[in-house]
Design an enzyme around this catalytic site. Structure first.
Site, PDB file in Angstrom:
ATOM      1  N   ASP A  63      -2.379  -2.784  12.564  1.00  0.00           N
ATOM      2  CA  ASP A  63      -2.229  -3.600  11.364  1.00  0.00           C
ATOM      3  C   ASP A  63      -3.630  -3.740  10.793  1.00  0.00           C
ATOM      4  O   ASP A  63      -4.516  -4.296  11.464  1.00  0.00           O
ATOM      5  CB  ASP A  63      -1.646  -4.968  11.773  1.00  0.00           C
ATOM      6  CG  ASP A  63      -1.516  -5.921  10.591  1.00  0.00           C
ATOM      7  OD1 ASP A  63      -2.169  -5.687   9.540  1.00  0.00           O
ATOM      8  OD2 ASP A  63      -0.780  -6.912  10.723  1.00  0.00           O
ATOM      9  N   SER A 140      -6.244   4.571  -6.330  1.00  0.00           N
ATOM     10  CA  SER A 140      -5.222   4.450  -7.369  1.00  0.00           C
ATOM     11  C   SER A 140      -5.886   4.509  -8.735  1.00  0.00           C
ATOM     12  O   SER A 140      -7.001   3.993  -8.900  1.00  0.00           O
ATOM     13  CB  SER A 140      -4.507   3.107  -7.208  1.00  0.00           C
ATOM     14  OG  SER A 140      -3.653   2.878  -8.302  1.00  0.00           O
ATOM     15  N   TYR A 153      -3.415  -6.602  -7.902  1.00  0.00           N
ATOM     16  CA  TYR A 153      -3.380  -5.263  -7.305  1.00  0.00           C
ATOM     17  C   TYR A 153      -4.560  -4.435  -7.821  1.00  0.00           C
ATOM     18  O   TYR A 153      -5.303  -3.824  -7.036  1.00  0.00           O
ATOM     19  CB  TYR A 153      -2.052  -4.562  -7.630  1.00  0.00           C
ATOM     20  CG  TYR A 153      -1.992  -3.135  -7.130  1.00  0.00           C
ATOM     21  CD1 TYR A 153      -1.858  -2.859  -5.767  1.00  0.00           C
ATOM     22  CD2 TYR A 153      -2.082  -2.054  -8.007  1.00  0.00           C
ATOM     23  CE1 TYR A 153      -1.813  -1.551  -5.300  1.00  0.00           C
ATOM     24  CE2 TYR A 153      -2.038  -0.743  -7.546  1.00  0.00           C
ATOM     25  CZ  TYR A 153      -1.900  -0.495  -6.193  1.00  0.00           C
ATOM     26  OH  TYR A 153      -1.864   0.798  -5.730  1.00  0.00           O
ATOM     27  N   LYS A 157      -7.828  -2.759  -5.935  1.00  0.00           N
ATOM     28  CA  LYS A 157      -8.141  -1.325  -5.973  1.00  0.00           C
ATOM     29  C   LYS A 157      -9.484  -1.041  -6.664  1.00  0.00           C
ATOM     30  O   LYS A 157     -10.194  -0.115  -6.272  1.00  0.00           O
ATOM     31  CB  LYS A 157      -7.003  -0.551  -6.656  1.00  0.00           C
ATOM     32  CG  LYS A 157      -5.695  -0.562  -5.859  1.00  0.00           C
ATOM     33  CD  LYS A 157      -5.829   0.203  -4.532  1.00  0.00           C
ATOM     34  CE  LYS A 157      -4.527   0.294  -3.769  1.00  0.00           C
ATOM     35  NZ  LYS A 157      -4.655   0.969  -2.482  1.00  0.00           N
TER      36      LYS A 157
HETATM   37  P1  NAD Z   1       4.349   3.060   0.941  1.00  0.00           P
HETATM   38  O1  NAD Z   1       4.737   1.632   0.723  1.00  0.00           O
HETATM   39  O2  NAD Z   1       5.416   4.036   1.229  1.00  0.00           O
HETATM   40  O3  NAD Z   1       3.244   3.175   2.076  1.00  0.00           O
HETATM   41  C1  NAD Z   1       2.290   2.175   2.344  1.00  0.00           C
HETATM   42  C2  NAD Z   1       2.232   1.969   3.835  1.00  0.00           C
HETATM   43  O4  NAD Z   1       1.249   0.981   4.161  1.00  0.00           O
HETATM   44  C3  NAD Z   1       3.573   1.484   4.381  1.00  0.00           C
HETATM   45  O5  NAD Z   1       3.988   2.334   5.421  1.00  0.00           O
HETATM   46  C4  NAD Z   1       3.274   0.087   4.873  1.00  0.00           C
HETATM   47  O6  NAD Z   1       4.038  -0.278   5.996  1.00  0.00           O
HETATM   48  C5  NAD Z   1       1.798   0.200   5.201  1.00  0.00           C
HETATM   49  N1  NAD Z   1       1.168  -1.118   5.337  1.00  0.00           N
HETATM   50  C6  NAD Z   1       1.328  -2.220   4.572  1.00  0.00           C
HETATM   51  N2  NAD Z   1       0.625  -3.239   5.076  1.00  0.00           N
HETATM   52  C7  NAD Z   1      -0.009  -2.779   6.182  1.00  0.00           C
HETATM   53  C8  NAD Z   1      -0.861  -3.354   7.149  1.00  0.00           C
HETATM   54  N3  NAD Z   1      -1.238  -4.645   7.090  1.00  0.00           N
HETATM   55  N4  NAD Z   1      -1.334  -2.581   8.154  1.00  0.00           N
HETATM   56  C9  NAD Z   1      -0.967  -1.284   8.249  1.00  0.00           C
HETATM   57  N5  NAD Z   1      -0.134  -0.689   7.382  1.00  0.00           N
HETATM   58  C10 NAD Z   1       0.336  -1.426   6.356  1.00  0.00           C
HETATM   59  O7  NAD Z   1       3.577   3.483  -0.380  1.00  0.00           O
HETATM   60  P2  NAD Z   1       2.541   4.693  -0.646  1.00  0.00           P
HETATM   61  O8  NAD Z   1       2.695   5.026  -2.066  1.00  0.00           O
HETATM   62  O9  NAD Z   1       2.655   5.752   0.349  1.00  0.00           O
HETATM   63  O10 NAD Z   1       1.160   3.917  -0.473  1.00  0.00           O
HETATM   64  C11 NAD Z   1       0.030   4.452   0.182  1.00  0.00           C
HETATM   65  C12 NAD Z   1      -1.214   4.090  -0.600  1.00  0.00           C
HETATM   66  O11 NAD Z   1      -1.145   4.723  -1.864  1.00  0.00           O
HETATM   67  C13 NAD Z   1      -1.381   2.595  -0.877  1.00  0.00           C
HETATM   68  O12 NAD Z   1      -2.721   2.231  -0.628  1.00  0.00           O
HETATM   69  C14 NAD Z   1      -1.054   2.485  -2.348  1.00  0.00           C
HETATM   70  O13 NAD Z   1      -1.723   1.406  -2.956  1.00  0.00           O
HETATM   71  C15 NAD Z   1      -1.558   3.823  -2.854  1.00  0.00           C
HETATM   72  N6  NAD Z   1      -0.999   4.229  -4.156  1.00  0.00           N
HETATM   73  C16 NAD Z   1       0.338   4.366  -4.326  1.00  0.00           C
HETATM   74  C17 NAD Z   1       0.826   4.721  -5.574  1.00  0.00           C
HETATM   75  C18 NAD Z   1       2.300   4.885  -5.825  1.00  0.00           C
HETATM   76  O14 NAD Z   1       2.703   4.943  -6.986  1.00  0.00           O
HETATM   77  N7  NAD Z   1       3.124   4.996  -4.822  1.00  0.00           N
HETATM   78  C19 NAD Z   1      -0.051   4.948  -6.634  1.00  0.00           C
HETATM   79  C20 NAD Z   1      -1.423   4.817  -6.420  1.00  0.00           C
HETATM   80  C21 NAD Z   1      -1.895   4.456  -5.159  1.00  0.00           C
END
Ligand code: NAD
Length: 289
Positions: A63, A140, A153, A157
């Site tokens: 975590d 992001s 958010y 970022k």
């Molecule tokens: P996702 O929600 O599928 O994956 C995020 C993961 O982080 C999840 O598996 C969640 O359980 C985990 N997580 C949350 N809190 C946590 C903690 N305290 N400790 C460990 N793990 C934790 O979404 P994603 O899109 O795969 O996100 C991954 C990254 O990409 C994130 O940092 C997100 O901000 C970034 N991002 C996503 C998007 C989008 O549109 N999906 C766009 C830009 C950036």
């Protein structure tokens, strides 16, 4: 010798895809430590690798808001080193700023900002001692330009950009390359895991009508963007691979081959290296002689 990769947030989305891709790499050059906050969610990852990768994949609990869990995971890395650290875990928070509780704002900053930073902290001295390493951070486009109804958010970022850029200037001196993989909308569990104010929520009753109708408009825009323009996690993983395979990785990678015009307004120099070199020269010039 295998490249040891440790990834945060692997129970879904980008982290899961990256872990699967690297653990399944036909070269078998990667040993992947896929970490997740909740090990009860490991089945999805195991299903994707179909149990074939005992020698290239290990799943660990981590975590990113819990320092002890990061240290414990680090100590379970049998190779006693991490060559490539991927800071990926993150969560979203969406809605009018007036309704966000201090707790939910704190949580976003704890996961996205402090979680990323303390993960890097824990692995940094090992990488410095090894004299080599890579740090990849899932960034992001919301870390480069603001988005209404995403204030906290985006703040988290943006803050990561500042932390990473600062660190990258220094880490050049240690043969450690830090890269941000800047994503636009991605098809993952992000929208499911996102903390979002829903239009019928009682918390929105205190919000003025104009804000509410603008929020409604934003939500429509958002779902349209995700429907029409979201990339698949596999596409994002390809960009991670570009960065991993590059002998001199850039500071920034964009997952969209064509940078959206709004992003262009905020990013004068896409790969970010000119700035890092210039700042490095200003501060550490004597070391170059
Ligand atoms: P996702 O929600 O599928 O994956 C995020 C993961 O982080 C999840 O598996 C969640 O359980 C985990 N997580 C949350 N809190 C946590 C903690 N305290 N400790 C460990 N793990 C934790 O979404 P994603 O899109 O795969 O996100 C991954 C990254 O990409 C994130 O940092 C997100 O901000 C970034 N991002 C996503 C998007 C989008 O549109 N999906 C766009 C830009 C950036």
């Amino acid at each position: 010798e295998k490249k040891v990769v440790l990834i945060t947030g692997c129970s879904s989305g980008i982290g899961l895809s990256l872990a699967v891709r690297l653990a399944s790499d036909t070269s078998k050059v990667f040993k992947v430590y896929a970490t997740m906050r909740n090990l009860a969610k490991k089945e999805r990852l195991l299903d994707c690798v179909k149990g074939l990768h005992q020698d290239t994949l290990e799943i660990l609990q981590m975590d990113v808001t819990d320092r002890q869990s990061i240290l414990t995971a680090r100590d379970k890395v049998v190779e006693k080193r991490v060559d490539i650290l991927v800071c990926n875990a993150g969560v979203g928070l969406m809605g009018p700023l007036e309704v966000q509780s201090l707790d939910s704002m704190r949580h976003i900053l704890e996961v996205n900002l402090l979680g990323t930073i303390q993960t890097m902290q824990v692995f940094l001295s090992g990488m410095k001692a090894q004299g080599q390493g890579r740090i990849l951070v899932t960034g992001s486009t919301g870390g480069l330009h603001g988005l209404p109804f995403n204030e906290v958010y985006c703040a988290s970022k943006f803050a990561i950009e500042g932390a990473c850029e600062s660190l990258a200037v220094l880490l050049q001196r240690f043969n450690i390359q830090l890269s941000l993989i800047e994503c636009g909308p991605v098809n993952s569990d992000f929208l499911i895991n996102l903390q979002k104010a829903e239009l019928g929520d009682s918390s929105l009753q205190q919000v003025d009508g104009q804000t509410l109708s603008l929020y409604e408009k934003y939500l429509q825009h958002c779902s349209m963007v995700f429907q029409n323009a979201a990339q698949d996690t596999e596409d994002i993983v390809e960009v991670f691979l570009d960065a991993i395979h590059s002998t001199s990785p850039a500071f920034r990678y964009f997952t969209n081959s064509v940078m959206p015009p709004v992003t262009k307004l905020k990013v004068p120099e896409p790969d970010g290296m000119e700035y890092i070199k210039a700042m490095s020269k200003i501060i550490f010039a004597d070391e170059d002689q």
